[in-house]
Design a protein around this motif. Structure first.
Motif, mmCIF file in Angstrom:
data_model
loop_
_atom_site.group_PDB
_atom_site.id
_atom_site.type_symbol
_atom_site.label_atom_id
_atom_site.label_comp_id
_atom_site.label_asym_id
_atom_site.label_seq_id
_atom_site.Cartn_x
_atom_site.Cartn_y
_atom_site.Cartn_z
ATOM 1 N N TYR A 11 -11.884 12.720 5.524
ATOM 2 C CA TYR A 11 -10.156 11.996 5.076
ATOM 3 C C TYR A 11 -10.521 12.660 3.121
ATOM 4 C CZ TYR A 11 -9.967 9.665 9.191
ATOM 5 O OH TYR A 11 -9.489 9.606 10.128
ATOM 6 N N LYS A 12 -9.450 13.311 2.741
ATOM 7 C CA LYS A 12 -9.075 12.900 1.028
ATOM 8 C C LYS A 12 -8.486 10.904 0.873
ATOM 9 C CE LYS A 12 -6.585 17.007 2.398
ATOM 10 N NZ LYS A 12 -5.629 17.376 1.962
ATOM 11 N N LEU A 13 -9.339 10.715 0.778
ATOM 12 C CA LEU A 13 -9.137 9.408 -0.287
ATOM 13 C C LEU A 13 -8.192 9.282 -1.211
ATOM 14 C CD1 LEU A 13 -12.910 8.445 -0.612
ATOM 15 C CD2 LEU A 13 -11.853 8.830 1.602
ATOM 16 N N THR A 14 -7.221 8.680 -0.826
ATOM 17 C CA THR A 14 -6.082 8.145 -1.885
ATOM 18 C C THR A 14 -6.096 7.369 -2.932
ATOM 19 O OG1 THR A 14 -4.343 6.579 0.319
ATOM 20 C CG2 THR A 14 -4.365 9.244 0.075
ATOM 21 N N CYS A 15 -7.341 6.428 -2.845
ATOM 22 C CA CYS A 15 -7.462 5.675 -3.835
ATOM 23 C C CYS A 15 -9.054 4.907 -4.075
ATOM 24 C CB CYS A 15 -6.671 4.618 -3.559
ATOM 25 S SG CYS A 15 -7.364 3.041 -1.792
ATOM 26 N N SER A 16 -8.788 3.969 -4.962
ATOM 27 C CA SER A 16 -10.637 4.182 -5.316
ATOM 28 C C SER A 16 -10.922 2.948 -4.230
ATOM 29 C CB SER A 16 -10.506 3.339 -6.537
ATOM 30 O OG SER A 16 -10.483 2.443 -7.389
ATOM 31 N N GLU A 17 -12.668 2.642 -4.333
ATOM 32 C CA GLU A 17 -12.626 2.003 -3.828
ATOM 33 C C GLU A 17 -12.216 -0.096 -4.200
ATOM 34 O OE1 GLU A 17 -16.624 1.592 -3.248
ATOM 35 O OE2 GLU A 17 -17.089 2.702 -2.149
ATOM 36 N N GLU A 18 -12.243 0.095 -5.455
ATOM 37 C CA GLU A 18 -11.387 -1.793 -5.990
ATOM 38 C C GLU A 18 -10.120 -1.174 -5.885
ATOM 39 O OE1 GLU A 18 -13.299 1.051 -8.160
ATOM 40 O OE2 GLU A 18 -14.614 0.171 -7.737
ATOM 41 N N GLN A 19 -9.388 -0.346 -5.441
ATOM 42 C CA GLN A 19 -7.959 -0.066 -4.543
ATOM 43 C C GLN A 19 -7.710 -0.276 -3.608
ATOM 44 O OE1 GLN A 19 -6.812 3.424 -6.349
ATOM 45 N NE2 GLN A 19 -5.508 3.027 -7.949
ATOM 46 N N PHE A 20 -8.400 -0.214 -2.659
ATOM 47 C CA PHE A 20 -8.903 -0.329 -1.715
ATOM 48 C C PHE A 20 -9.170 -1.851 -1.412
ATOM 49 C CE2 PHE A 20 -11.410 -0.751 2.639
ATOM 50 C CZ PHE A 20 -10.904 0.065 3.335
ATOM 51 N N THR A 21 -10.326 -2.139 -1.714
ATOM 52 C CA THR A 21 -10.325 -4.028 -1.582
ATOM 53 C C THR A 21 -9.515 -4.619 -2.340
ATOM 54 O OG1 THR A 21 -12.397 -3.191 -1.566
ATOM 55 C CG2 THR A 21 -11.874 -5.389 -2.567
ATOM 56 N N GLU A 22 -8.606 -3.862 -2.693
ATOM 57 C CA GLU A 22 -7.670 -5.354 -3.833
ATOM 58 C C GLU A 22 -6.172 -5.189 -2.797
ATOM 59 O OE1 GLU A 22 -5.242 -7.489 -6.533
ATOM 60 O OE2 GLU A 22 -7.386 -6.723 -6.508
ATOM 61 N N ILE A 23 -5.648 -3.324 -1.839
ATOM 62 C CA ILE A 23 -4.776 -3.516 -1.432
ATOM 63 C C ILE A 23 -4.963 -4.597 -0.117
ATOM 64 C CG2 ILE A 23 -4.090 -2.067 0.830
ATOM 65 C CD1 ILE A 23 -4.783 -0.375 -1.756
ATOM 66 N N HIS A 24 -6.070 -4.613 0.062
ATOM 67 C CA HIS A 24 -6.908 -6.122 1.544
ATOM 68 C C HIS A 24 -6.633 -7.182 1.043
ATOM 69 C CE1 HIS A 24 -7.834 -1.939 3.251
ATOM 70 N NE2 HIS A 24 -8.316 -2.911 4.228
ATOM 71 N N LYS A 25 -7.258 -7.589 -0.317
ATOM 72 C CA LYS A 25 -6.884 -8.422 -1.301
ATOM 73 C C LYS A 25 -5.138 -9.206 -0.710
ATOM 74 C CE LYS A 25 -7.178 -11.748 -4.739
ATOM 75 N NZ LYS A 25 -7.709 -11.418 -6.061
ATOM 76 N N ASN A 26 -4.646 -8.266 -1.179
ATOM 77 C CA ASN A 26 -2.909 -8.436 -1.494
ATOM 78 C C ASN A 26 -2.463 -8.928 -0.366
ATOM 79 O OD1 ASN A 26 -3.414 -8.494 -3.273
ATOM 80 N ND2 ASN A 26 -2.515 -6.162 -4.213
ATOM 81 N N VAL A 27 -2.278 -7.724 0.947
ATOM 82 C CA VAL A 27 -1.724 -7.965 2.114
ATOM 83 C C VAL A 27 -2.517 -8.766 3.077
ATOM 84 C CG1 VAL A 27 -1.870 -6.557 4.387
ATOM 85 C CG2 VAL A 27 -1.691 -5.312 2.610
ATOM 86 N N LEU A 28 -3.615 -9.108 3.098
ATOM 87 C CA LEU A 28 -4.373 -10.438 3.808
ATOM 88 C C LEU A 28 -4.164 -11.633 3.327
ATOM 89 C CD1 LEU A 28 -7.714 -8.448 4.803
ATOM 90 C CD2 LEU A 28 -6.234 -8.951 6.416
ATOM 91 N N THR A 29 -4.223 -12.076 1.917
ATOM 92 C CA THR A 29 -3.253 -13.140 1.279
ATOM 93 C C THR A 29 -1.795 -13.458 1.562
ATOM 94 O OG1 THR A 29 -5.219 -12.453 -0.364
ATOM 95 C CG2 THR A 29 -3.233 -14.231 -0.363
#
Length: 190
Positions: A11-29
């Protein structure tokens, strides 16, 4: 997050691990805060691919975000047929494409999901989704076989989730619908 497949087959990654985690945090919250106790659980597909792409993602944090709004909300990260790579989940995703031997206990004793609450996701379809045009074919197994399978799992406090054929307009394929009605009667009536 995970973009298209690159020349190397990864896969070509479109974001960093920090961004990946932040996206999950925002959506799940947002989801957890909005739906609170109306949402009983999550089943995250293809998590083995997420961890391959982001091996240092703080999965414990993501698991904790899943509990926002409902600390009893159950969560599973699907590792397909591979061993589960985190203890931060509540049950085995249990992706099964056919009726297999029912679970023998509430907790899986050996194999990919060892130690987790037993759960099997069974598809009534030959494939996971109906992607062709035209009618959805009838279920790949009989109603009696499904009832026996679910009852055997229920006896051992193992959980069964059933993937059925649904059209794009939201209607359920009729023989699958009939099967679910019969299953409901068989399980609820003693």
């Amino acid at each position: 997050m995970l973009g298209g497949i690159g020349a190397a087959g990864l896969y070509k990654l479109t974001c960093s691990e920090e961004q990946f985690t932040e996206i999950h945090k925002n959506v799940l919250t947002e989801i957890g805060s909005r739906y609170r106790n109306k949402l009983a659980g999550y089943w995250f597909d293809s998590w083995y691919q997420s961890l391959a792409a982001y091996p240092d993602v703080p999965i414990e944090e993501i698991y904790r975000y899943c509990k926002i709004g409902n600390p009893g909300r159950l969560t599973a990260f699907n590792f397909w047929i591979f061993p589960v790579l985190t203890r931060w989940q509540d049950y085995w995703a249990g992706e099964l494409n056919a009726l297999q031997r029912p679970f023998e206990s509430r907790y899986i004793q050996k194999g990919a999901g060892a130690g987790f609450q037993a759960h099997g996701l069974v598809s009534t379809l030959q494939s996971w989704v109906h992607s062709e045009t035209g009618p959805i074919p009838p279920p790949q197994f009989s109603t009696d076989d499904l009832i026996a399978h679910v009852k055997a799992n229920k006896e051992h406090k193992a959980v069964t989730t059933i993937n059925i054929g649904i059209y794009q307009d939201g209607t359920i394929e009729q023989s699958s619908f009939d099967m679910m009605r019969q299953l409901r009667r068989a399980i609820r009536e003693k």
